[in-house]
Motif scaffolding. Structure first.
Motif, PDB file in Angstrom:
ATOM      1  N   VAL A  61      82.855  36.102  60.109  1.00 23.90           N
ATOM      2  CA  VAL A  61      81.786  36.706  59.299  1.00 23.90           C
ATOM      3  C   VAL A  61      80.455  36.039  59.638  1.00 23.90           C
ATOM      4  O   VAL A  61      80.141  34.964  59.131  1.00 23.90           O
ATOM      5  CB  VAL A  61      82.081  36.547  57.789  1.00 23.90           C
ATOM      6  CG1 VAL A  61      81.093  37.368  56.969  1.00 23.90           C
ATOM      7  CG2 VAL A  61      83.486  36.962  57.482  1.00 23.90           C
ATOM      8  N   LEU A  62      79.706  36.672  60.504  1.00 24.02           N
ATOM      9  CA  LEU A  62      78.395  36.133  60.845  1.00 24.02           C
ATOM     10  C   LEU A  62      77.372  36.655  59.838  1.00 24.02           C
ATOM     11  O   LEU A  62      77.587  37.699  59.221  1.00 24.02           O
ATOM     12  CB  LEU A  62      77.998  36.593  62.249  1.00 24.02           C
ATOM     13  CG  LEU A  62      79.015  36.299  63.337  1.00 24.02           C
ATOM     14  CD1 LEU A  62      78.586  36.941  64.641  1.00 24.02           C
ATOM     15  CD2 LEU A  62      79.139  34.802  63.517  1.00 24.02           C
ATOM     16  N   LYS A  63      76.243  35.951  59.752  1.00 19.28           N
ATOM     17  CA  LYS A  63      75.195  36.395  58.822  1.00 19.28           C
ATOM     18  C   LYS A  63      74.696  37.782  59.193  1.00 19.28           C
ATOM     19  O   LYS A  63      74.236  38.544  58.365  1.00 19.28           O
ATOM     20  CB  LYS A  63      74.014  35.417  58.892  1.00 19.28           C
ATOM     21  CG  LYS A  63      74.299  34.112  58.196  1.00 19.28           C
ATOM     22  CD  LYS A  63      73.079  33.212  58.232  1.00 19.28           C
ATOM     23  CE  LYS A  63      73.454  31.837  57.745  1.00 19.28           C
ATOM     24  NZ  LYS A  63      72.786  30.763  58.418  1.00 19.28           N
ATOM     25  N   THR A  64      74.775  38.085  60.490  1.00 16.53           N
ATOM     26  CA  THR A  64      74.215  39.340  60.991  1.00 16.53           C
ATOM     27  C   THR A  64      75.226  40.484  60.981  1.00 16.53           C
ATOM     28  O   THR A  64      74.930  41.561  61.490  1.00 16.53           O
ATOM     29  CB  THR A  64      73.752  39.124  62.444  1.00 16.53           C
ATOM     30  OG1 THR A  64      74.862  38.535  63.131  1.00 16.53           O
ATOM     31  CG2 THR A  64      72.546  38.223  62.513  1.00 16.53           C
ATOM     32  N   LEU A  65      76.403  40.248  60.420  1.00  9.45           N
ATOM     33  CA  LEU A  65      77.440  41.293  60.413  1.00  9.45           C
ATOM     34  C   LEU A  65      76.916  42.548  59.700  1.00  9.45           C
ATOM     35  O   LEU A  65      76.191  42.454  58.716  1.00  9.45           O
ATOM     36  CB  LEU A  65      78.681  40.759  59.676  1.00  9.45           C
ATOM     37  CG  LEU A  65      79.889  41.692  59.664  1.00  9.45           C
ATOM     38  CD1 LEU A  65      80.490  41.766  61.061  1.00  9.45           C
ATOM     39  CD2 LEU A  65      80.962  41.196  58.693  1.00  9.45           C
ATOM     40  N   ASP A  66      77.293  43.743  60.230  1.00  8.79           N
ATOM     41  CA  ASP A  66      76.835  44.976  59.579  1.00  8.79           C
ATOM     42  C   ASP A  66      77.850  45.495  58.555  1.00  8.79           C
ATOM     43  O   ASP A  66      77.480  45.869  57.459  1.00  8.79           O
ATOM     44  CB  ASP A  66      76.554  46.047  60.644  1.00  8.79           C
ATOM     45  CG  ASP A  66      75.357  45.659  61.493  1.00  8.79           C
ATOM     46  OD1 ASP A  66      74.282  45.454  60.921  1.00  8.79           O
ATOM     47  OD2 ASP A  66      75.506  45.503  62.728  1.00  8.79           O
ATOM     48  N   TYR A  67      79.138  45.581  58.959  1.00  8.21           N
ATOM     49  CA  TYR A  67      80.132  46.119  58.029  1.00  8.21           C
ATOM     50  C   TYR A  67      81.336  45.188  57.921  1.00  8.21           C
ATOM     51  O   TYR A  67      81.844  44.715  58.942  1.00  8.21           O
ATOM     52  CB  TYR A  67      80.669  47.465  58.536  1.00  8.21           C
ATOM     53  CG  TYR A  67      79.645  48.568  58.539  1.00  8.21           C
ATOM     54  CD1 TYR A  67      79.336  49.258  57.376  1.00  8.21           C
ATOM     55  CD2 TYR A  67      79.005  48.930  59.726  1.00  8.21           C
ATOM     56  CE1 TYR A  67      78.388  50.282  57.385  1.00  8.21           C
ATOM     57  CE2 TYR A  67      78.061  49.946  59.750  1.00  8.21           C
ATOM     58  CZ  TYR A  67      77.757  50.619  58.577  1.00  8.21           C
ATOM     59  OH  TYR A  67      76.825  51.621  58.586  1.00  8.21           O
TER      60      TYR A  67
ATOM     61  N   LYS B 183      84.705  36.506  50.672  1.00  7.66           N
ATOM     62  CA  LYS B 183      83.904  35.498  49.979  1.00  7.66           C
ATOM     63  C   LYS B 183      82.704  35.107  50.834  1.00  7.66           C
ATOM     64  O   LYS B 183      81.587  34.997  50.356  1.00  7.66           O
ATOM     65  CB  LYS B 183      84.752  34.253  49.693  1.00  7.66           C
ATOM     66  CG  LYS B 183      85.716  34.452  48.539  1.00  7.66           C
ATOM     67  CD  LYS B 183      86.384  33.131  48.230  1.00  7.66           C
ATOM     68  CE  LYS B 183      87.737  33.316  47.606  1.00  7.66           C
ATOM     69  NZ  LYS B 183      88.615  32.190  47.737  1.00  7.66           N
ATOM     70  N   GLN B 184      82.994  34.934  52.143  1.00  2.00           N
ATOM     71  CA  GLN B 184      81.910  34.523  53.040  1.00  2.00           C
ATOM     72  C   GLN B 184      80.823  35.591  53.116  1.00  2.00           C
ATOM     73  O   GLN B 184      79.638  35.290  53.095  1.00  2.00           O
ATOM     74  CB  GLN B 184      82.478  34.324  54.442  1.00  2.00           C
ATOM     75  CG  GLN B 184      82.551  32.872  54.830  1.00  2.00           C
ATOM     76  CD  GLN B 184      83.207  32.771  56.177  1.00  2.00           C
ATOM     77  OE1 GLN B 184      84.295  33.320  56.382  1.00  2.00           O
ATOM     78  NE2 GLN B 184      82.572  32.109  57.095  1.00  2.00           N
ATOM     79  N   ALA B 185      81.273  36.855  53.216  1.00  8.24           N
ATOM     80  CA  ALA B 185      80.305  37.951  53.319  1.00  8.24           C
ATOM     81  C   ALA B 185      79.444  37.990  52.063  1.00  8.24           C
ATOM     82  O   ALA B 185      78.220  38.139  52.137  1.00  8.24           O
ATOM     83  CB  ALA B 185      81.044  39.270  53.504  1.00  8.24           C
ATOM     84  N   GLU B 186      80.080  37.821  50.910  1.00  9.73           N
ATOM     85  CA  GLU B 186      79.309  37.881  49.667  1.00  9.73           C
ATOM     86  C   GLU B 186      78.319  36.711  49.586  1.00  9.73           C
ATOM     87  O   GLU B 186      77.200  36.863  49.114  1.00  9.73           O
ATOM     88  CB  GLU B 186      80.268  37.890  48.462  1.00  9.73           C
ATOM     89  CG  GLU B 186      80.993  39.239  48.382  1.00  9.73           C
ATOM     90  CD  GLU B 186      81.982  39.355  47.222  1.00  9.73           C
ATOM     91  OE1 GLU B 186      82.309  40.476  46.851  1.00  9.73           O
ATOM     92  OE2 GLU B 186      82.427  38.309  46.700  1.00  9.73           O
ATOM     93  N   LYS B 187      78.779  35.567  50.117  1.00 11.89           N
ATOM     94  CA  LYS B 187      77.886  34.399  50.110  1.00 11.89           C
ATOM     95  C   LYS B 187      76.658  34.675  50.999  1.00 11.89           C
ATOM     96  O   LYS B 187      75.528  34.424  50.605  1.00 11.89           O
ATOM     97  CB  LYS B 187      78.663  33.184  50.640  1.00 11.89           C
ATOM     98  CG  LYS B 187      78.012  31.871  50.277  1.00 11.89           C
ATOM     99  CD  LYS B 187      78.942  30.715  50.562  1.00 11.89           C
ATOM    100  CE  LYS B 187      78.220  29.644  51.331  1.00 11.89           C
ATOM    101  NZ  LYS B 187      79.078  28.787  52.097  1.00 11.89           N
TER     102      LYS B 187
ATOM    103  N   ASP C 298      74.329  36.920  49.274  1.00  9.18           N
ATOM    104  CA  ASP C 298      73.540  36.206  48.261  1.00  9.18           C
ATOM    105  C   ASP C 298      72.349  35.509  48.896  1.00  9.18           C
ATOM    106  O   ASP C 298      71.324  35.289  48.270  1.00  9.18           O
ATOM    107  CB  ASP C 298      74.393  35.128  47.561  1.00  9.18           C
ATOM    108  CG  ASP C 298      75.399  35.766  46.626  1.00  9.18           C
ATOM    109  OD1 ASP C 298      75.228  36.969  46.324  1.00  9.18           O
ATOM    110  OD2 ASP C 298      76.365  35.080  46.226  1.00  9.18           O
ATOM    111  N   GLN C 299      72.537  35.131  50.188  1.00 13.35           N
ATOM    112  CA  GLN C 299      71.450  34.387  50.861  1.00 13.35           C
ATOM    113  C   GLN C 299      70.571  35.314  51.696  1.00 13.35           C
ATOM    114  O   GLN C 299      69.909  34.872  52.633  1.00 13.35           O
ATOM    115  CB  GLN C 299      72.047  33.286  51.734  1.00 13.35           C
ATOM    116  CG  GLN C 299      72.722  32.218  50.913  1.00 13.35           C
ATOM    117  CD  GLN C 299      73.587  31.298  51.752  1.00 13.35           C
ATOM    118  OE1 GLN C 299      73.799  31.543  52.944  1.00 13.35           O
ATOM    119  NE2 GLN C 299      74.093  30.248  51.131  1.00 13.35           N
TER     120      GLN C 299
END
Ligand code: IVH
Length: 673
Positions: free
Chosen positions: A620-626, A647-651, A654-655
């Motif tokens: 799950v990178l910060k730049t992930l689209d879906y 969880k990571q995507a939601e985090k 949030d950022q």
């Protein structure tokens, strides 16, 4: 030496035996005795001669010092070296629950399981600002080779981390899907290709290999004391964007289950695995356990069952490859590996066969260790006991009788134009690269012998009647095969060129030619000087390719009468805008999956995304689209359940990230867009 015979050895003989096994382990990568036995030999020497200098030379450094002649072979002099501190050790192995359980009893707390990836170990360093600084191979464990520029091209490798002076260790690998799609026809294993990719002189070519990195350890002086468990470590690694194992610790009652889960998943995983690595979760306990000269005591690799067994080498057959090399194939007594009976094993080429046999050469009747590498490709790992009859190297080509000669690692012959073996191999290569399924070697041999297919163009005039004249071929099969051929009448230039089976006209050069030229005539008439002007093509390759195209001219022209070749569109100046207007909704988008998909296998879903110009990162990178949640888990998600990816995507969201979390049905709609 039979087990435990060393108990009666003199100090001098014991020293020699230890030096030998140390070298076999560290340099030749082919240990002949189990690690505990080696450790016991060392203990015995310590008892008998505590001052023996051999005791100070155990481990990789000692092994290198003893083996200067081999030194040059393992250290490519053109690559710079880098010291590993602490050394990159190996892993202790086990094959049953009991040994695993005993290992678990030696420490407090839980253990963490991760897939044991059949790749190439590497260490990656980041500077004081967290910027990617250097990458090195494991080498002999103590000293590795610097391969920074090549590793820079690893897919999804974080170039920036949030910990200063970090070192991450792990395994570089090629996804099985990439190997199957692009390389299977020409290469033995994803692992060998990965090792080759890391050492390519021209680092820009590495991107073509789509290699990835799986992190299993990090050295972070800045976090001293803060990271207290293996789970903490994995979480930090994953948060920084590294692909790493699930950060979950298990107790002794779920050790076996953790192993079985990964074993069952094996066929679906994107990389080849050959076991499960268990590590002590508490870092404090890891420190207390320490390590032997070979491996840490806080980790153990539980190898998958049935992948390895012994057999007897009975014969060596010589098989002409499509490039004309005459390569050895071992015939062994039937042995069951991972549930399938194996009797034939490629010995790769003359040089590898010679290495297997050691100084005495390879002998028939030898007891050999057979293994399925990564659970798939049978391989003759090593000779355990030498047999009586030396393998004879043929002086004539088995296909056409022309005299053989040796060139570097290979045995060759100037094959007659009608060398049966070489022609069949070439036709086989053609069907494989053109992805014309259903023509196995046996069928092609009988078609060749019946004169139905003697060159690739014959496929395109093949009739049902011709096929039905063969034994055991009925009209249904014949029709199916003919329609499969018909589907491959329009092919990209890159595929067409590679399918010709011309020496050195492999994936890279084919791709270069297909993008450099825009018509086939210019390619056929290309002169070596023109080719060697292209930066990544050397003089030898240029000459071989140009000559190969000349000698294959008739075959090529026959083919051109039946198939249409397409060339890639040159990138237009407004490429991005155009793509924006007409592109698929997944074009340039990254998609990651979590949970189980119900409509298709995960690998197929990834292929669907890639086919639409999207990418499928593994974390799950910060730049992930879906982030797509499989239907099987969607209800749980609505009820509040969260996987670690979720969880990571939601985090990240949030950022400030904008990762769209969607269900499988929404994903299917996107595909249809
Ligand atoms: S932990 C002592 N975890 O297997 C090093 N190693 O056969 C601790 N390997 O040298 C390594 N997958 O390069 C660890 N999930 C994994 C691994 C792994 C592959 C490699 C590693 C090691 C080799 C030993």
């Amino acid at each position: 030496m039979a087990s435990k015979d060393w108990m009666n050895l003199s100090v001098q003989d014991l020293e020699q035996a230890i030096q030998l096994h140390n070298r076999l382990y560290w340099i030749e990568n082919s240990p002949e005795i189990p690690d505990p036995e080696f450790d016991q030999m060392v203990e015995r020497l310590r008892e008998l001669a505590p001052d023996s200098p051999v005791l100070d030379a155990i481990g990789p450094a000692g092994a290198v010092a003893e083996s200067t002649p081999i030194d040059d072979e393992i250290f490519d002099p053109t690559l710079e070296k880098c010291q590993h501190n602490p050394p990159m050790l190996s892993l202790d192995k086990c094959y049953d629950d009991e040994t695993l359980q005993k290992w678990f009893e030696k420490f407090e707390g839980q253990a963490v399981a991760s897939p044991k990836i059949d790749g190439v170990a590497a260490a990656i360093r980041y500077d004081a600002d967290g910027k990617f600084l250097l990458a090195a191979t494991r080498g002999n464990g103590q000293v590795g080779e610097i391969v920074t520029e090549n590793v820079r091209r690893v897919v999804d490798l974080p170039m920036q981390v949030d910990i200063p002076n970090l070192e991450v260790r792990g395994e570089v690998y090629m996804p099985v899907s990439v190997f199957d799609k692009f390389f299977k026809a020409d290469y033995m294993s994803p692992r060998n290709l990965t090792a080759g990719a890391l050492k390519l002189k021209d680092a820009t070519l590495v991107s073509d290999y789509q290699i990835h990195f799986f992190a299993y350890d990090m050295l972070a002086p800045a976090l001293e004391g803060e990271i207290q468990t293996e789970v903490d470590k994995l979480k930090r690694l994953r948060a920084m964007g590294f692909e790493a194992a699930e950060p979950e610790a298990v107790n002794d009652d779920s050790l076996q289950a953790a192993f079985t889960i990964l074993e069952d998943l094996r066929a679906e995983l994107k990389y080849e695995t050959d076991g499960v690595v268990f590590k002590t979760n508490l870092i404090e306990e890891q420190r207390r356990l320490g390590h032997t000269s070979h491996h840490p005591r806080f980790a153990i690799a539980y190898k998958f069952q049935g992948d390895a067994d012994t057999s007897i080498l009975r014969e060596v057959h010589w098989s002409v490859s499509r490039t004309g090399a005459i390569n050895p194939v071992g015939i062994v007594d039937p042995v069951t590996l991972s549930g399938a009976v194996v009797t034939r094993v490629s010995l790769h080429n003359l040089a590898i066969m010679e290495q297997l046999g050691g100084e005495a050469g390879l002998h028939l009747g030898s007891k050999v260790m057979m293994m399925r590498r990564g659970g798939v490709i049978p391989n003759l790992e090593r000779v355990i006991e030498t047999g009586d009859v030396p393998v004879e190297i043929p002086t004539e080509c088995p296909g056409c009788g022309q005299p053989t000669y040796r060139q570097n690692d290979f045995l060759y012959a100037h094959h007659a134009i009608d060398c049966r073996s070489a022609r069949i191999k070439q036709i086989e290569h053609f069907t494989s690269v053109m992805e014309i399924k259903g023509f196995g070697p046996k069928l092609l041999e009988s078609m060749y012998d019946a004169g139905i297919i003697t060159e690739p163009a014959d496929f395109y005039t093949l009739t049902v009647a011709q096929m039905c004249s063969l034994d055991r071929v009925g009209p249904k099969l014949a029709e199916r095969q003919i329609s499969r051929i018909a589907q491959q009448r329009t092919v990209p230039a890159e595929t067409f060129l590679r399918a010709l089976g011309i020496d050195e006209l492999g994936r890279h050069v084919s791709k270069i030619l297909a993008t450099h030229f825009d018509n086939i005539e210019d390619i056929l008439n290309v002169q070596p000087e023109q080719l060697s002007e292209i930066p990544t093509i050397g003089d030898i390759i240029a000459t071989k390719v140009s000559e190969g195209l000349q000698t294959h001219r008739a075959i090529i022209e026959d083919l051109l009468g039946h198939i249409t070749i397409t060339f890639p569109e040159p990138p237009s100046e407004n490429a991005d805008e155009e793509a924006g207007e007409n592109a698929h909704a997944l074009y340039n988008k990254s998609v990651l999956f979590t949970g189980t998909l119900e409509s298709m296998k995960r690998n197929d879903a990834i292929a669907q995304v890639e086919a639409r110009g999207g990418s499928a990162p593994s974390s799950v990178l910060k730049t992930l689209d879906y982030l797509v949640i499989g239907d099987a888990d969607f209800e749980k998600f609505q009820g509040g359940w969260r996987s670690s990816k979720l969880k990571q995507a939601e985090k990240h969201n949030d950022q400030g990230s904008n990762i769209q979390i969607i269900g499988e049905q929404a994903f299917l709609k996107l595909l249809e867009d």
